[in-house]
Design a protein around this motif. Sequence first.
Motif, PDB file in Angstrom:
ATOM      1  N   PRO A  97       3.209  56.058 -55.656  1.00  0.00           N
ATOM      2  CA  PRO A  97       4.591  56.340 -56.055  1.00  0.00           C
ATOM      3  C   PRO A  97       4.801  57.849 -56.200  1.00  0.00           C
ATOM      4  O   PRO A  97       3.965  58.539 -56.775  1.00  0.00           O
ATOM      5  N   ALA A  98       5.874  58.336 -55.658  1.00  0.00           N
ATOM      6  CA  ALA A  98       6.129  59.772 -55.717  1.00  0.00           C
ATOM      7  C   ALA A  98       6.486  60.185 -57.136  1.00  0.00           C
ATOM      8  O   ALA A  98       7.282  59.538 -57.805  1.00  0.00           O
ATOM      9  N   ALA A  99       5.891  61.279 -57.610  1.00  0.00           N
ATOM     10  CA  ALA A  99       6.239  61.821 -58.920  1.00  0.00           C
ATOM     11  C   ALA A  99       7.402  62.798 -58.815  1.00  0.00           C
ATOM     12  O   ALA A  99       8.077  63.068 -59.801  1.00  0.00           O
ATOM     13  N   GLU A 100       7.619  63.314 -57.617  1.00  0.00           N
ATOM     14  CA  GLU A 100       8.772  64.183 -57.362  1.00  0.00           C
ATOM     15  C   GLU A 100       8.956  64.264 -55.861  1.00  0.00           C
ATOM     16  O   GLU A 100       8.064  63.921 -55.081  1.00  0.00           O
ATOM     17  N   LEU A 221      13.088  64.455 -59.636  1.00  0.00           N
ATOM     18  CA  LEU A 221      11.782  64.331 -60.272  1.00  0.00           C
ATOM     19  C   LEU A 221      11.575  62.880 -60.686  1.00  0.00           C
ATOM     20  O   LEU A 221      12.521  62.215 -61.122  1.00  0.00           O
ATOM     21  N   GLY A 222      10.346  62.413 -60.583  1.00  0.00           N
ATOM     22  CA  GLY A 222      10.025  61.082 -61.070  1.00  0.00           C
ATOM     23  C   GLY A 222       9.606  61.155 -62.525  1.00  0.00           C
ATOM     24  O   GLY A 222      10.386  60.891 -63.440  1.00  0.00           O
ATOM     25  N   ASP A 223       8.366  61.536 -62.767  1.00  0.00           N
ATOM     26  CA  ASP A 223       7.848  61.671 -64.122  1.00  0.00           C
ATOM     27  C   ASP A 223       8.482  62.888 -64.789  1.00  0.00           C
ATOM     28  O   ASP A 223       8.305  64.023 -64.336  1.00  0.00           O
ATOM     29  N   LEU A 224       9.208  62.673 -65.867  1.00  0.00           N
ATOM     30  CA  LEU A 224       9.888  63.772 -66.544  1.00  0.00           C
ATOM     31  C   LEU A 224       9.021  64.476 -67.583  1.00  0.00           C
ATOM     32  O   LEU A 224       9.431  65.512 -68.119  1.00  0.00           O
ATOM     33  N   ALA A 225       7.846  63.945 -67.863  1.00  0.00           N
ATOM     34  CA  ALA A 225       7.013  64.532 -68.910  1.00  0.00           C
ATOM     35  C   ALA A 225       6.651  65.992 -68.623  1.00  0.00           C
ATOM     36  O   ALA A 225       6.767  66.844 -69.523  1.00  0.00           O
ATOM     37  N   PRO A 226       6.222  66.365 -67.412  1.00  0.00           N
ATOM     38  CA  PRO A 226       5.839  67.765 -67.187  1.00  0.00           C
ATOM     39  C   PRO A 226       6.977  68.757 -67.412  1.00  0.00           C
ATOM     40  O   PRO A 226       6.784  69.804 -68.035  1.00  0.00           O
ATOM     41  N   VAL A 227       8.166  68.459 -66.909  1.00  0.00           N
ATOM     42  CA  VAL A 227       9.259  69.421 -67.056  1.00  0.00           C
ATOM     43  C   VAL A 227       9.732  69.488 -68.502  1.00  0.00           C
ATOM     44  O   VAL A 227      10.096  70.561 -69.000  1.00  0.00           O
ATOM     45  N   LEU A 228       9.699  68.377 -69.228  1.00  0.00           N
ATOM     46  CA  LEU A 228      10.123  68.423 -70.625  1.00  0.00           C
ATOM     47  C   LEU A 228       9.099  69.151 -71.488  1.00  0.00           C
ATOM     48  O   LEU A 228       9.477  69.878 -72.432  1.00  0.00           O
ATOM     49  N   ARG A 229       7.819  69.026 -71.169  1.00  0.00           N
ATOM     50  CA  ARG A 229       6.813  69.809 -71.898  1.00  0.00           C
ATOM     51  C   ARG A 229       7.016  71.301 -71.628  1.00  0.00           C
ATOM     52  O   ARG A 229       6.918  72.132 -72.542  1.00  0.00           O
ATOM     53  N   ALA A 230       7.290  71.654 -70.370  1.00  0.00           N
ATOM     54  CA  ALA A 230       7.527  73.056 -70.033  1.00  0.00           C
ATOM     55  C   ALA A 230       8.772  73.585 -70.737  1.00  0.00           C
ATOM     56  O   ALA A 230       8.804  74.722 -71.211  1.00  0.00           O
ATOM     57  N   PHE A 263      15.743  59.735 -57.853  1.00  0.00           N
ATOM     58  CA  PHE A 263      15.007  58.948 -58.833  1.00  0.00           C
ATOM     59  C   PHE A 263      15.952  58.417 -59.907  1.00  0.00           C
ATOM     60  O   PHE A 263      16.828  59.132 -60.404  1.00  0.00           O
ATOM     61  N   ALA A 264      15.745  57.169 -60.263  1.00  0.00           N
ATOM     62  CA  ALA A 264      16.381  56.583 -61.442  1.00  0.00           C
ATOM     63  C   ALA A 264      15.308  56.423 -62.511  1.00  0.00           C
ATOM     64  O   ALA A 264      14.154  56.113 -62.210  1.00  0.00           O
ATOM     65  N   HIS A 265      15.701  56.642 -63.768  1.00  0.00           N
ATOM     66  CA  HIS A 265      14.747  56.632 -64.876  1.00  0.00           C
ATOM     67  C   HIS A 265      15.120  55.568 -65.902  1.00  0.00           C
ATOM     68  O   HIS A 265      16.293  55.441 -66.278  1.00  0.00           O
ATOM     69  N   ALA A 266      14.110  54.854 -66.360  1.00  0.00           N
ATOM     70  CA  ALA A 266      14.313  53.917 -67.455  1.00  0.00           C
ATOM     71  C   ALA A 266      14.478  54.692 -68.753  1.00  0.00           C
ATOM     72  O   ALA A 266      13.838  55.724 -68.968  1.00  0.00           O
ATOM     73  N   VAL A 270      12.375  58.107 -70.466  1.00  0.00           N
ATOM     74  CA  VAL A 270      12.977  59.358 -70.928  1.00  0.00           C
ATOM     75  C   VAL A 270      12.623  59.589 -72.393  1.00  0.00           C
ATOM     76  O   VAL A 270      12.224  60.698 -72.785  1.00  0.00           O
ATOM     77  N   GLU A 271      12.737  58.558 -73.204  1.00  0.00           N
ATOM     78  CA  GLU A 271      12.431  58.702 -74.625  1.00  0.00           C
ATOM     79  C   GLU A 271      10.961  59.037 -74.846  1.00  0.00           C
ATOM     80  O   GLU A 271      10.623  59.880 -75.692  1.00  0.00           O
ATOM     81  N   ALA A 272      10.079  58.394 -74.087  1.00  0.00           N
ATOM     82  CA  ALA A 272       8.645  58.669 -74.229  1.00  0.00           C
ATOM     83  C   ALA A 272       8.317  60.095 -73.800  1.00  0.00           C
ATOM     84  O   ALA A 272       7.496  60.775 -74.429  1.00  0.00           O
ATOM     85  N   ALA A 273       8.947  60.574 -72.728  1.00  0.00           N
ATOM     86  CA  ALA A 273       8.694  61.935 -72.255  1.00  0.00           C
ATOM     87  C   ALA A 273       9.197  62.964 -73.260  1.00  0.00           C
ATOM     88  O   ALA A 273       8.566  64.004 -73.475  1.00  0.00           O
ATOM     89  N   LEU A 274      10.328  62.700 -73.901  1.00  0.00           N
ATOM     90  CA  LEU A 274      10.832  63.592 -74.941  1.00  0.00           C
ATOM     91  C   LEU A 274       9.860  63.645 -76.120  1.00  0.00           C
ATOM     92  O   LEU A 274       9.538  64.722 -76.634  1.00  0.00           O
TER      93      LEU A 274
END
Length: 308
Positions: A97-100, A221-230, A263-266, A270-274
């Motif tokens: 699955p593509a992450a971005e 972007l797929g996984d939002l965790a990296p950009v939100l950490r940055a 990308f669509a996000h559940a 989003v809440e977990a990445a925040l």
Amino acid sequence: MAAREHASSGDPRADARHEWGRASLAAGDAPGAADLFAQALDLAPGWAAGWMALGDARERLGDRDGAVAAYAHARACDGADSLGAAAALARLGAGDPAAELPQAYVRRLFDAYATDFDAHLSGALAYRGPELLRAAVEAAAPGRRFGRMMDLGCGTGLAGVAFASMADRIEGADLSPAMLARARGRGLYLALHEADFVAALDRSGEDAFDLVVAADAFVYLGDLAPVLRAAARAMAAGGLIAFTAQAAAQGARPFALGPDQRFAHARAHVEAALADAGLATRSFADGSTRREGGLPVPGWVVVAGRDQ
């Protein structure tokens, strides 16, 4: 929105068959188009755009395996993946699955789109992402003025226009030089960075921004965790991040690439990445930034903050 194809295969005979195939596809004749694209590729087997077109025709015919094979050929022919073959494979469930989306693909897509971008958004798509974000920020921080703002995926600068009266200094980041040139022409940005989001934020250092905005940018972007950490690293204490995301159906995977190559996000993702980034949610509301086929595309409008 689709990226324009490479102009030529290098063989006029292949180009002619390819153009006939595109005309057939536009007329609804997917079988005829697939045959013509295949003929073109017999003459130019290393042409990535030809393989992408064949994959598209096969998808329309319901031939998933044939489409996967065509997209795999396109990926092998295009080292930078500027046509997004890996994303097409991921969408069909082939490979990881593509992450971005590939950066070369996004850059090429928006370089080609820059001239018509504003008119298309405001007209056909009834786009209102920046306006939704400004209203959300005003509700979360009434009367606040921000010293330094980062506009992620700034494009032509529509969010800069929306937030100009709320921030003393606005910077922008985008992968597309053509988009950045149009943003620069607005005279609103004190700095513009040709970089992906994480690189632009990390380059700015810690405690750099009071406000980070991403209007309709996280759909690439797929996984939002990296950009939100940055973003959390680059935000000053008390800073806010405001962004939109395309909403995935309830019970769907954390994120998924749709046929629109967005990308669509559940909500749970989003809440977990925040939370992973140490960002506290201020507001999380339904909100559609644009219309497709005359219908609003479901989305999220999110504001979060860094408390410490």
